[in-house]
Design a protein around this motif. Structure first.
Motif, PDB file in Angstrom:
ATOM      1  N   GLU A   1     -49.267 -39.943  -9.562  1.00  0.00           N
ATOM      2  CA  GLU A   1     -47.975 -40.639  -9.636  1.00  0.00           C
ATOM      3  C   GLU A   1     -47.984 -41.687 -10.745  1.00  0.00           C
ATOM      4  OE1 GLU A   1     -47.384 -42.088  -5.658  1.00  0.00           O
ATOM      5  OE2 GLU A   1     -46.694 -40.123  -4.941  1.00  0.00           O
ATOM      6  N   LYS A   2     -49.093 -42.391 -10.883  1.00  0.00           N
ATOM      7  CA  LYS A   2     -49.214 -43.392 -11.948  1.00  0.00           C
ATOM      8  C   LYS A   2     -49.156 -42.718 -13.326  1.00  0.00           C
ATOM      9  CE  LYS A   2     -52.184 -47.099 -13.608  1.00  0.00           C
ATOM     10  NZ  LYS A   2     -53.439 -47.834 -13.439  1.00  0.00           N
ATOM     11  N   LEU A   3     -49.854 -41.602 -13.471  1.00  0.00           N
ATOM     12  CA  LEU A   3     -49.830 -40.859 -14.739  1.00  0.00           C
ATOM     13  C   LEU A   3     -48.417 -40.387 -15.070  1.00  0.00           C
ATOM     14  CD1 LEU A   3     -53.037 -38.671 -14.451  1.00  0.00           C
ATOM     15  CD2 LEU A   3     -52.564 -40.375 -16.220  1.00  0.00           C
ATOM     16  N   GLN A   4     -47.725 -39.846 -14.078  1.00  0.00           N
ATOM     17  CA  GLN A   4     -46.382 -39.337 -14.298  1.00  0.00           C
ATOM     18  C   GLN A   4     -45.437 -40.439 -14.782  1.00  0.00           C
ATOM     19  OE1 GLN A   4     -45.775 -37.484 -10.443  1.00  0.00           O
ATOM     20  NE2 GLN A   4     -46.029 -35.464 -11.341  1.00  0.00           N
ATOM     21  N   LYS A   5     -45.630 -41.642 -14.306  1.00  0.00           N
ATOM     22  CA  LYS A   5     -44.791 -42.767 -14.745  1.00  0.00           C
ATOM     23  C   LYS A   5     -45.055 -43.123 -16.209  1.00  0.00           C
ATOM     24  CE  LYS A   5     -44.194 -44.746 -10.182  1.00  0.00           C
ATOM     25  NZ  LYS A   5     -44.582 -45.791  -9.244  1.00  0.00           N
ATOM     26  N   GLN A   6     -46.262 -42.829 -16.696  1.00  0.00           N
ATOM     27  CA  GLN A   6     -46.620 -43.126 -18.086  1.00  0.00           C
ATOM     28  C   GLN A   6     -46.143 -42.047 -19.053  1.00  0.00           C
ATOM     29  OE1 GLN A   6     -50.867 -43.514 -17.740  1.00  0.00           O
ATOM     30  NE2 GLN A   6     -50.752 -45.626 -17.047  1.00  0.00           N
TER      31      GLN A   6
ATOM     32  N   GLN B   1     -51.970 -40.940  -5.746  1.00  0.00           N
ATOM     33  CA  GLN B   1     -51.584 -42.204  -6.376  1.00  0.00           C
ATOM     34  C   GLN B   1     -51.850 -42.180  -7.884  1.00  0.00           C
ATOM     35  OE1 GLN B   1     -53.640 -42.017  -3.662  1.00  0.00           O
ATOM     36  NE2 GLN B   1     -52.224 -42.717  -2.067  1.00  0.00           N
ATOM     37  N   LYS B   2     -52.987 -41.634  -8.291  1.00  0.00           N
ATOM     38  CA  LYS B   2     -53.326 -41.546  -9.707  1.00  0.00           C
ATOM     39  C   LYS B   2     -52.356 -40.616 -10.435  1.00  0.00           C
ATOM     40  CE  LYS B   2     -55.862 -42.078 -13.402  1.00  0.00           C
ATOM     41  NZ  LYS B   2     -55.791 -43.299 -14.188  1.00  0.00           N
TER      42      LYS B   2
ATOM     43  N   GLN C   1     -41.973 -37.784 -17.386  1.00  0.00           N
ATOM     44  CA  GLN C   1     -42.138 -38.157 -15.974  1.00  0.00           C
ATOM     45  C   GLN C   1     -42.719 -37.048 -15.084  1.00  0.00           C
ATOM     46  OE1 GLN C   1     -41.015 -41.512 -14.643  1.00  0.00           O
ATOM     47  NE2 GLN C   1     -41.507 -41.717 -16.812  1.00  0.00           N
TER      48      GLN C   1
END
Length: 77
Positions: free
Chosen positions: A34-39, A31-32, A43
């Motif tokens: 995936e969150k980083l990749q969105k930032q 989850q972390k 991507q």
């Protein structure tokens, strides 16, 4: 860089962001990550091959001196 350049010594720095490594996968939850990749504007996490190719560039180009090369997919933009 300025002090040592006359002696033929160049100094450069690679400033990596989050890399897709075993250590990253072990330390951070899915989850972390995936969150980083969105930032990250690209991507995704970086790869060790991308770090290696940046090191290769710096060793081959003898005119680069005093550079800090961000390798973070645009995260710091």
């Amino acid at each position: 860089s300025r002090e040592f350049a006359p002696f033929g010594i160049r100094t450069n720095c690679i400033a990596p962001g989050f890399m897709d490594t075993e250590s990253t996968r072990r330390t951070l939850s899915v989850q972390k990550i995936e969150k980083l990749q969105k930032q990250i504007p690209l991507q995704r996490l970086g790869s060790s091959q991308e770090v290696a190719s940046t090191v290769s560039f710096l060793t081959k180009n003898q005119y680069v001196n005093g550079a800090v090369i961000p390798l973070d997919g645009g995260l710091k933009l």
